[in-house]
Write a protein that holds these residues in place. Structure first.
Motif, short mmCIF file in Angstrom:
data_model
loop_
_atom_site.label_atom_id
_atom_site.label_comp_id
_atom_site.label_asym_id
_atom_site.label_seq_id
_atom_site.Cartn_x
_atom_site.Cartn_y
_atom_site.Cartn_z
N ARG A 27 5.19 2.02 -4.89
CA ARG A 27 6.20 0.99 -4.64
C ARG A 27 6.87 1.19 -3.29
N GLU A 28 7.02 2.44 -2.89
CA GLU A 28 7.62 2.72 -1.59
C GLU A 28 6.72 2.27 -0.45
N GLU A 78 4.19 -8.08 -10.36
CA GLU A 78 3.26 -7.67 -11.41
C GLU A 78 3.21 -6.15 -11.55
N TRP A 79 3.22 -5.48 -10.43
CA TRP A 79 3.20 -4.01 -10.44
C TRP A 79 4.58 -3.46 -10.08
N ARG A 80 5.60 -4.11 -10.56
CA ARG A 80 6.99 -3.76 -10.25
C ARG A 80 7.28 -4.12 -8.79
N TRP A 81 8.55 -4.29 -8.49
CA TRP A 81 8.95 -4.76 -7.17
C TRP A 81 8.90 -3.63 -6.15
N PRO A 82 8.69 -3.97 -4.87
CA PRO A 82 8.66 -2.93 -3.83
C PRO A 82 9.97 -2.14 -3.79
N LEU A 83 9.84 -0.90 -3.40
CA LEU A 83 10.99 0.00 -3.34
C LEU A 83 11.37 0.20 -1.87
N LEU A 84 12.58 -0.19 -1.51
CA LEU A 84 13.06 -0.07 -0.14
C LEU A 84 13.92 1.18 -0.02
N ALA A 124 1.94 -9.79 0.86
CA ALA A 124 1.23 -8.61 0.35
C ALA A 124 2.20 -7.58 -0.21
N GLY A 125 3.35 -7.39 0.45
CA GLY A 125 4.33 -6.45 -0.08
C GLY A 125 4.91 -6.90 -1.40
#
Length: 491
Positions: A21-22, A175-181, A235-236
């Motif tokens: 996610r990161e 779908e695969w959890r949200w991106p991690l900032l 994509a992110g």
């Protein structure tokens, strides 16, 4: 790398997912920065201030940057890789004028058909690729050992089984959890944006050079970078581990095939979307032999190296100033990543995100080459003739100063918006910040005059090849570059 967990019910899987996610967060940041660079016009401004002494080493180092990967892939079977290279060179160079009578292509604006087209040159990458893959499949069917893989690579080649994957699966955001900032994702995203932007700029210049069209206008650079930024943003959000960027291999393949039509880009885009929605079809790509990948890299990236070297002719390469700039920039671009790759503690500023930012930038050869050559070119004194910045130099010819003989009209139309898109855009698109994405008024006047004379607007023609009687692209200065047919429409 995911560490091995020996304790039952451990949470290593969760931390591995957080790492993914990161990475997706870094891709998201990279896309946002690329979008800002394109909309603000920074990309177009940089393209106009890069002379031959910046383009030559940058394009050359882009081609040389893949030699390790190409050698690694070819080492699985040098015979297969050499066979592909031999076929590609034969089709694109020795048989490039060979015309097959049964291959014809319609002209959308006339309804006519060509009696024959240089098919072997047009498919000089696809035919060798398909032929060598068929040979490898036959050898594998008869259980003939031909590919030497270590256990790790052999396991990786068959990691994604195509028999268990579904035929259709449409991805969606989250779908695969949200991106991690995180601060680390922000630092890596900035480095990714800078590296991808410089690589894409090289692709734009390289494509125009290989297709012999005029100098790239700023609005075309800005539009391209904006589209790549939007793709990376998407994509992110979808949770992928890589964004969108221009491909050096595809650009160089365009130079080999001389097929610069918008239709080819549109067809490839649709094919990628279909593969993205069909995991089983996309899984077939994992079964392409590594030696085939290596052969394609050797043929395509060699075009980038040669194109970069060709820019030296516009500057005084015998000048001691230019010799130092080129040698120092290219040598340091190969030395610094090598040193950072082997050093145990390369950077220690005390803040991990800052270390990642510097390390990510210094490990990219194209960034080092472009930065050093641009810095030295603008700080070391030299005459305009030494630097290759004289107005009469062919590479500086503006789009309106170069013309085409035949039915394709003026070469300035190569970078204009497609007719359908121009009709959809409102008149307010010329206001800030969209003014950096549209051609200037004089370019539109040239385009309208060319259309009134009866030429086809870019994007309307679906042809890939010229008529046998069509004219050739005639740059204003160099008569030695008039052997390229004038039928290109650059995306």
């Amino acid at each position: 790398m995911a560490s091995t967990c020996l304790v039952p019910h451990c949470r290593d899987t969760g931390s591995w997912a957080d790492s993914l996610r990161e990475v997706s967060g870094a891709v998201l940041v990279s896309g946002l920065i690329q979008l800002v660079l394109g909309v603000s016009g920074v990309c177009g401004w940089a393209a106009r201030h890069c002379g031959p002494m910046v383009l030559a080493p940058s394009l050359s180092i882009i081609g040389l940057s893949a030699y390790k990967e190409a050698a690694f892939f070819c080492s699985t079977n040098w015979g297969v890789a050499l066979l592909l290279m031999l076929l590609a060179v034969t089709f694109s160079q020795h048989l490039r004028s060979c015309r097959l009578p049964f291959c014809a292509w319609p002209h959308a604006w006339e309804g006519s058909r060509e009696s024959s087209v240089p098919t072997l040159r047009m498919f000089s990458v696809l035919f060798p690729f398909a032929g060598v893959c068929i040979v490898c499949a036959i050898l594998s069917y008869f259980h003939i050992p031909w590919e030497s893989l270590d256990p790790a690579m052999a396991q990786l080649s068959w990691a994604n089984s195509t028999f268990n994957a579904p035929w259709i699966h449409i991805p969606y955001a989250g779908e695969w959890r949200w991106p991690l900032l995180t601060p680390r994702a922000l630092a890596v995203g900035i480095a990714m944006a800078i590296g991808c932007s410089m690589n894409s700029m090289g692709c734009y210049v390289l494509c125009g050079r290989l297709l012999r069209v005029p100098q790239l206008p700023p609005h075309a650079c800005n539009r391209g970078l904006c589209m790549e930024g939007l793709g990376s943003l998407l994509a992110g959000l979808l949770g992928t581990l890589g964004g969108t960027a221009s491909s050096i291999a595809n650009t160089c393949a365009t130079g080999l095939t001389q097929a610069g039509s918008l239709l080819s880009v549109q067809v490839s885009a649709v094919a990628c979307m279909v593969l993205g929605m069909s995991p089983r079809l996309a899984g077939l790509l994992t079964h392409i032999p590594l030696a085939v990948h290596g052969g394609v890299l050797c043929v395509t990236y060699a075009m980038a190296v040669g194109t970069g070297i060709s820019y030296f002719q516009y500057a005084d390469i015998d000048s001691g100033r230019n010799i130092f700039i080129v040698g120092f920039a290219m040598f340091m671009a190969l030395l610094v990543p090598r040193w950072f790759g082997t050093a145990l503690t390369p950077l220690a500023t005390g803040w991990a995100p800052l270390d990642l930012l510097f390390l990510s930038l210094l490990m990219v050869p194209v960034f080092l080459t472009g930065f050093l050559s641009f810095f030295l070119e603008n700080t070391v004194s030299g005459t305009l003739e030494e630097r290759g910045l004289l107005s009469e130099q062919p590479w500086k010819v503006r789009a309106g100063d170069c013309h085409l003989h035949g039915e394709r009209g003026k070469a300035s139309q190569a970078y204009s918006l497609p007719t359908g898109l121009r009709r959809l855009l409102p008149s307010s698109c010329k206001a800030f910040p969209c003014c950096f994405l549209c051609p200037r008024s004089e370019e539109e006047e040239e385009g309208s005059s060319a259309t009134e004379e009866g030429t086809a607007a870019p994007g309307e023609g679906t042809h890939l090849l010229p008529k046998p009687s069509s004219g050739e692209l005639q740059p204003a200065i160099r008569s030695s570059q008039t052997d390229m047919p004038a039928w290109h429409t650059v995306a």
